[in-house]
Design an enzyme around this catalytic site. Structure first.
Site, PDB file in Angstrom:
ATOM      1  N   GLY A   9       0.872  -1.296  -0.253  1.00 24.66           N
ATOM      2  CA  GLY A   9      -0.066  -0.116   0.053  1.00 24.66           C
ATOM      3  C   GLY A   9       0.766   1.152  -0.011  1.00 24.66           C
ATOM      4  O   GLY A   9       0.370   2.284   0.315  1.00 24.66           O
ATOM      5  N   HIS A  67       0.768  -0.333 -13.657  1.00 23.27           N
ATOM      6  CA  HIS A  67       1.488  -1.352 -13.683  1.00 23.27           C
ATOM      7  C   HIS A  67       3.081  -0.954 -13.869  1.00 23.27           C
ATOM      8  O   HIS A  67       3.056  -0.057 -14.801  1.00 23.27           O
ATOM      9  CB  HIS A  67       1.093  -2.091 -15.206  1.00 23.27           C
ATOM     10  CG  HIS A  67       1.882  -3.444 -14.998  1.00 23.27           C
ATOM     11  ND1 HIS A  67       1.555  -4.487 -14.482  1.00 23.27           N
ATOM     12  CD2 HIS A  67       2.944  -3.653 -16.001  1.00 23.27           C
ATOM     13  CE1 HIS A  67       2.300  -5.456 -14.702  1.00 23.27           C
ATOM     14  NE2 HIS A  67       3.180  -5.180 -15.718  1.00 23.27           N
TER      15      HIS A  67
HETATM   16  C1  GRF Z   1       3.363  -1.228  -7.396  1.00 22.85           C
HETATM   17  O1  GRF Z   1       4.360  -1.469  -8.035  1.00 22.85           O
HETATM   18  C2  GRF Z   1       2.292  -1.210  -8.713  1.00 22.85           C
HETATM   19  O2  GRF Z   1       2.753  -0.420  -9.805  1.00 22.85           O
HETATM   20  C3  GRF Z   1       1.870  -2.543  -8.747  1.00 22.85           C
HETATM   21  O3  GRF Z   1       1.704  -3.085  -7.572  1.00 22.85           O
HETATM   22  C4  GRF Z   1       2.590  -2.348  -6.652  1.00 22.85           C
HETATM   23  C5  GRF Z   1       1.852  -1.873  -5.374  1.00 22.85           C
HETATM   24  O4  GRF Z   1       2.916  -1.572  -4.594  1.00 22.85           O
HETATM   25  N1  GRF Z   1       0.727  -2.547  -9.560  1.00 22.85           N
HETATM   26  P1  GRF Z   1       2.348  -1.099  -3.167  1.00 22.85           P
HETATM   27  O5  GRF Z   1       1.373  -1.808  -2.415  1.00 22.85           O
HETATM   28  O6  GRF Z   1       1.539   0.365  -3.478  1.00 22.85           O
HETATM   29  O7  GRF Z   1       3.718  -0.378  -2.416  1.00 22.85           O
END
Ligand code: GRF
Length: 190
Positions: free
Chosen positions: A11, A103
């Site tokens: 998150g 992504h």
């Molecule tokens: C991020 O790298 C995002 O691009 C991908 O999942 C990851 C989430 O990371 N969809 P976080 O939970 O926000 O730290």
């Protein structure tokens, strides 16, 4: 304007978006939904005072329940930030053109079911890609295939490990995701 976030992991993007809109008079986080009972994002929501809900069963998630919850939050934009389940057709139908995802690679490459987290960056490093980056796109019925809104790219150094790339890509996410969300919401206002 109200955004509802979906997250399955730590998150950090949720927290970054929270920080960005903290002082905003026009944008607020309505809530965070997760499919992981002990996801880091829940701890962050506790600490930040953000409404958080979790679906512990795929079945429940696939019913109208998720649409009713998102509706009850008076959501203007659904934002996926590291969410690992597909979005049910019921939600796609209820929020056409209003569900976006980030992504950590330059789609259409290095995307699709199962391509998430460090394995995306490991594939980029293994293939000796000169660049990588982020893709923010609309969500449709397939993983990582909706219309692309924006892509930002960064060089990959020959000596970079997957962890080095992950760190650089996260910085890119934090720099661009909140701004893109704000621009999309402003468009909804006009
Ligand atoms: C991020 O790298 C995002 O691009 C991908 O999942 C990851 C989430 O990371 N969809 P976080 O939970 O926000 O730290």
């Amino acid at each position: 304007k109200r955004i509802t976030l979906f997250a399955s992991g730590s998150g950090s993007n949720v927290e970054n978006i929270h920080e960005y809109f903290k002082g905003s008079k026009s944008v607020e986080i309505a809530g965070v939904l997760t499919n992981k009972k002990n996801a880091g994002v829940l701890d962050r929501c506790d600490r930040l005072g953000i409404n958080a809900f979790y679906f512990n069963k795929h079945a429940l998630y696939n019913t109208e329940a998720v649409v009713s919850l998102v509706n009850s939050l008076e959501t203007d934009l659904v934002v996926l930030a590291g969410f690992l389940w597909k979005i049910p057709d019921s939600l796609l139908r209820a929020y056409p053109g209003k569900i976006i995802n980030i992504h950590p690679a330059l789609l259409p490459r290095y995307g699709g079911k199962g391509m998430y987290g460090i394995r995306v960056h490991q594939a980029v490093v293994d293939n000796k890609e000169p660049y990588t980056g982020i893709t923010i796109h609309y969500v449709n019925e397939n993983y990582d295939e909706g219309a692309i809104i924006v892509q930002e790219q960064i060089p990959v150094a020959a000596a970079d490990t997957a962890e080095d790339v992950a760190a650089k890509v996260h910085e890119l996410e934090y720099e661009h995701f909140p701004r893109v969300i704000e621009e999309l919401l402003n468009k909804q206002l006009n």
